[in-house]
Motif scaffolding. Structure first.
Motif, PDB file in Angstrom:
ATOM      1  N   LYS A  20      52.747  20.258  18.357  1.00 37.12           N
ATOM      2  CA  LYS A  20      51.487  20.899  17.969  1.00 37.12           C
ATOM      3  C   LYS A  20      51.825  22.283  17.442  1.00 37.12           C
ATOM      4  O   LYS A  20      52.493  23.055  18.121  1.00 37.12           O
ATOM      5  CB  LYS A  20      50.558  21.030  19.173  1.00 37.12           C
ATOM      6  N   LYS A  21      51.382  22.589  16.234  1.00 36.82           N
ATOM      7  CA  LYS A  21      51.667  23.885  15.631  1.00 36.82           C
ATOM      8  C   LYS A  21      50.355  24.609  15.377  1.00 36.82           C
ATOM      9  O   LYS A  21      49.440  24.054  14.799  1.00 36.82           O
ATOM     10  CB  LYS A  21      52.445  23.715  14.341  1.00 36.82           C
ATOM     11  N   ASN A  22      50.278  25.848  15.807  1.00 38.26           N
ATOM     12  CA  ASN A  22      49.051  26.619  15.650  1.00 38.26           C
ATOM     13  C   ASN A  22      49.047  27.536  14.444  1.00 38.26           C
ATOM     14  O   ASN A  22      47.993  27.928  13.976  1.00 38.26           O
ATOM     15  CB  ASN A  22      48.783  27.455  16.906  1.00 38.26           C
ATOM     16  N   ARG A  23      50.204  27.871  13.928  1.00 37.38           N
ATOM     17  CA  ARG A  23      50.265  28.841  12.840  1.00 37.38           C
ATOM     18  C   ARG A  23      51.173  28.369  11.718  1.00 37.38           C
ATOM     19  O   ARG A  23      52.252  28.894  11.521  1.00 37.38           O
ATOM     20  CB  ARG A  23      50.747  30.177  13.357  1.00 37.38           C
ATOM     21  N   ARG A  32      46.069  24.758  11.921  1.00 39.07           N
ATOM     22  CA  ARG A  32      46.643  24.065  13.069  1.00 39.07           C
ATOM     23  C   ARG A  32      46.977  22.647  12.630  1.00 39.07           C
ATOM     24  O   ARG A  32      46.196  22.018  11.918  1.00 39.07           O
ATOM     25  CB  ARG A  32      45.641  24.014  14.218  1.00 39.07           C
ATOM     26  N   SER A  56      40.783  16.971  18.657  1.00 41.36           N
ATOM     27  CA  SER A  56      42.243  17.069  18.610  1.00 41.36           C
ATOM     28  C   SER A  56      42.886  15.744  19.017  1.00 41.36           C
ATOM     29  O   SER A  56      43.946  15.383  18.511  1.00 41.36           O
ATOM     30  CB  SER A  56      42.738  18.206  19.503  1.00 41.36           C
TER      31      SER A  56
END
Length: 73
Positions: A20-23, A32, A56
């Motif tokens: 999971k990548k937020n940036r 995201r 999500s």
């Protein structure tokens, strides 16, 4: 997402993981996203943007589906 729901890497046979990548910057916009990847050989499934799904869980399920459909050619 349980590891048992994700198939092993089609290239090296290792267990794959959900990332999971937020940036992440895509087209100048921070988004995201999530994808499945192999920590051993670094192969990756398709990137799925959370904003394209209602929850999500749905986005992560799509990432899993993209990975599990991959085949060696």
């Amino acid at each position: 997402m349980a590891i048992k729901d994700i198939k092993k890497c089609p290239f090296c046979g290792s267990y794959a993981k959900l990332r999971k990548k937020n940036r992440t910057v895509i087209n100048g916009q921070t988004v995201r996203n999530t994808y499945i990847y192999c920590p051993i050989c670094d192969s990756r499934g398709g990137r799925v943007l959370y904003k394209d799904f209602d929850t999500s869980d749905e986005a992560e399920q799509e990432a899993k589906n993209l990975w599990n459909r991959r085949k060696l050619i």
